[in-house]
Design an enzyme around this catalytic site. Structure first.
Site, short mmCIF file in Angstrom:
data_model
loop_
_atom_site.label_atom_id
_atom_site.label_comp_id
_atom_site.label_asym_id
_atom_site.label_seq_id
_atom_site.Cartn_x
_atom_site.Cartn_y
_atom_site.Cartn_z
N GLU A 171 0.81 -1.23 0.00
CA GLU A 171 0.00 0.00 0.00
C GLU A 171 0.85 1.29 0.00
OE1 GLU A 171 -2.64 -0.93 3.23
OE2 GLU A 171 -3.58 -2.49 2.04
N ASP A 193 0.80 5.55 6.56
CA ASP A 193 -0.50 5.00 6.17
C ASP A 193 -1.20 4.40 7.39
OD1 ASP A 193 -2.60 3.53 5.18
OD2 ASP A 193 -1.45 2.45 3.67
#
Ligand code: AMP
Length: 611
Positions: A171, A193
């Site tokens: 990600e 994140d």
């Protein structure tokens, strides 16, 4: 035209994007939303609902509505994380036939990849409705800190959904790709994140030529928005117990309402300083009298309830910087990803730690899917225009190794090694007449094997009877571009080989891992002494250091001629090949490169002496 979609399969929400005419677009679902809740439900009539439809009926059908399946994917029934989810979830989790996790929906037990597949199938459908044709291929993202089992299970989910997952990418890397693609920038960035269930941080170097190189990464696959919600739920439950002496957790419907209210309060507190949580008729007292829950939560109190969670992310960020060998000042931009980064305390803490305001250019809920779509299109279009070319150099988040005699972990692939990669080492038997060796594959940073996660095991049998240390076994670990691990062991004498793609033992309890390690000790191997390789490696590193030191001076002198430039290129090539030989533990190649390095060094010295 064949299309590859990029799917961000989130804990809370999922998002799908595709590249059209060179630009990535996020695709809205039928309701016009660009993200879709990662929720699945089964109605009484046996109808399957996914996304917003599932979310809308969650309160009245709590037992048959699944959320946060990502927290369970690739984990074993016995793992502490599964126990935690089982104790708080409003749906039922049961043990599967292989010690795995099953989720029951209207009496039918589904594996976790099956449930995730329902979400992926929905994302596929959203893309197909938009594009007007079928889609087969996808790039799916996972948290950088996902281990091998979690990656495998995610890939399985894709296959069940009828998608060919052409690549799994991390990600934060996807986010960096979305941030830097086509911008011609050259800088070092941190991606922070914090999503619904997981936390990841990565440090990357983005090069103007389209190279995205991850330098280090770290995270926690069990730290995210849900933990913030839990703190609010705990606070509400405790308050209610103090007041009424009733434990709201015992009532599934009340729990689901609390969960909803807690998340809503948390989200609102990102923009207002105080919220009122109001849940009328939350439960009935023993005397059939309805009780209400009503409390006010201020942003300051909420920040206090969750300060340690935010601090944990900052500590991990500090560690990542250290691992990258960088200082805070070296970070030129910060990209925030995930819904939780809207919480003011999170944003403030990141800004304070790095001493700079985060980049505002990217949408925290959409960047990951956009990055996945860009990577998908680049993979399809390998020889497309150079503007579209991207080179992702990701790393393995945790050290991979195996247990050797004495219960120690012998690292084969250190953390933050660029993948794909393969590394081998030669081991010997540790006891006289040992005819079998057991390879216990581990992931983690401890020198003690039992402190690390056990990924898998296998036995190589039929070895020749000989004194300890005589029979040689070559073990090779390989990590592919999806981050998936395979291991081969070879008896160097007979050529007999055994290999596995590592799966399915993760998530065991500490005691089970200890027991497995204990039983494996008898079959342990010893590391073969390789002093020659070590000495040559040191020589190579010394020479490379000297060559790098002289490089600028030499370029000034000879860089003007074709011949000179050619020589400089060759020198760089030799250094690259040396690094590869060291990485692969390839003794023969290293020997060759050391000779080449010596020649280069003599040439460089000659040039500098004459100048
Ligand atoms: P993601 O997995 O990136 O979709 O992140 C979802 C998480 O972010 C969930 O825990 C949400 O509750 C949380 N979230 C979404 N919006 C906000 C907001 N404005 N403030 C705080 N948390 C939020």
């Amino acid at each position: 035209m064949e299309k590859v979609i990029g799917i961000d399969l989130g804990t809370t929400n999922s998002c799908v994007a595709v590249v059209e005419n060179g630009t990535a677009v996020v695709i809205a679902n039928r309701g016009g939303y660009k993200t879709t809740p990662s929720m699945v439900a089964m109605t009484e009539a046996g109808k399957r609902l996914v996304g917003h439809l599932a979310k809308r009926q969650a309160i009245t059908n709590a037992e048959n509505t699944v959320y946060s399946a990502k927290r369970l994917i690739g984990r074993k029934w016995n793992s502490p994380q599964v126990k935690q989810v089982a104790s708080t979830a409003s749906y039922n989790i049961v043990e599967g036939p292989h010690g795995d996790v099953r989720i029951s929906l209207r009496e039918k037990a589904h594996s976790v990849p099956e449930v995730s597949a329902m979400v992926l199938a929905e994302m596929k459908l959203i893309a197909e409705e938009y594009l007007g044709h079928e889609v087969q291929k996808a790039v799916v993202t996972v948290p950088a800190y996902f281990n091998d089992n979690q990656r495998q299970a995610t890939k399985d989910a894709g296959a069940i959904a009828g998608l060919e997952v052409i690549r799994i990418i991390n990600e934060p890397t996807a986010a960096a790709l979305a941030y830097g693609f086509g911008r011609n920038i050259d800088r070092t960035v941190a991606v922070y994140d914090l999503g619904g269930g997981t936390f990841d941080v990565s440090i990357l170097e983005i090069g103007a030529t389209g190279v995205f190189k991850v330098i280090s990464t770290a995270g926690d696959t069990f730290l995210g928005g849900e933990d913030f919600d839990s703190r609010v739920i705990d606070w509400l439950v405790e308050g209610f117990r103090d007041e009424h002496g009733i434990d709201l957790r015992k009532d599934r419907m009340a729990l689901q309402r609390l969960k909803d209210a807690a998340e809503k309060a948390k989200v609102e507190l990102s923009s207002v300083r105080e919220v009122e949580i109001n849940l009328p008729f939350i439960i009935s007292s023993g005397r059939n009298e309805a009780l209400h829950l009503q409390r006010v939560l201020s942003r300051t109190d909420f920040e206090q309830l969750t300060a340690d969670l935010v601090q944990k992310t900052v500590d991990i960020m500090r560690q990542t910087l250290e691992d990258a060998g960088l200082h805070r000042e070296d970070i030129e931009d910060v990209v925030l990803v995930g819904g939780m980064t809207r919480m003011p305390l999170v944003e403030r803490s990141v800004a304070e730690f790095l001493g700079r305001e985060p980049s505002k250019g990217v949408h925290p809920d959409e960047v990951v899917a956009i990055g996945a779509a860009i990577q998908g299109s680049a993979l399809l279009d390998d020889d497309g225009p150079s503007a579209n070319r991207v080179v992702l150099l990701d790393v393995t988040p945790q050290t991979l190794g195996m247990m050797v005699a004495g219960g120690l972990m012998e690292p084969l692939i250190p953390k933050d090694t660029t993948v794909p990669t393969a590394r081998g080492k030669t081991f010997t038997t540790s006891r006289d007449n040992q005819t079998a060796v057991k390879i216990l594959v581990m992931q983690g940073e401890s020198e003690q094997a039992d402190q690390n996660e056990l990924l898998g095991e296998f036995i190589l049998t039929g070895l020749r009877r000989a004194p300890a240390g005589v029979v040689e076994i070559e073990v090779t670990f390989e990590i592919n571009a999806d981050g998936i691990v395979s291991v081969h062991a070879k008896d160097l004498e007979t050529g007999k080989e055994q290999s596995i793609t590592v799966t399915a033992t993760s998530g065991l309890t500490r005691e089970e891992i200890e027991a497995m390690i204990d039983s494996g000790k008898e079959f342990a191997v010893e590391r073969k002494r390789d002093e020659e390789f070590e000495a040559r490696k040191q020589e190579a590193e010394g020479l490379m250091h000297e060559i790098e030191r002289l490089f600028d001076k030499v370029s000034k002198v000879v860089g003007g001629s074709d011949y000179g430039r050619d020589a400089l290129d060759k020198a760089q090539g030799v250094m690259e090949r040396t690094k590869v030989a060291i990485d692969r533990h390839d003794a023969a190649a290293l020997k060759e490169q050391v000779e080449a390095l010596s020649r280069t060094f003599r040439m460089f010295k000659g040039v500098v002496a004459k100048a």
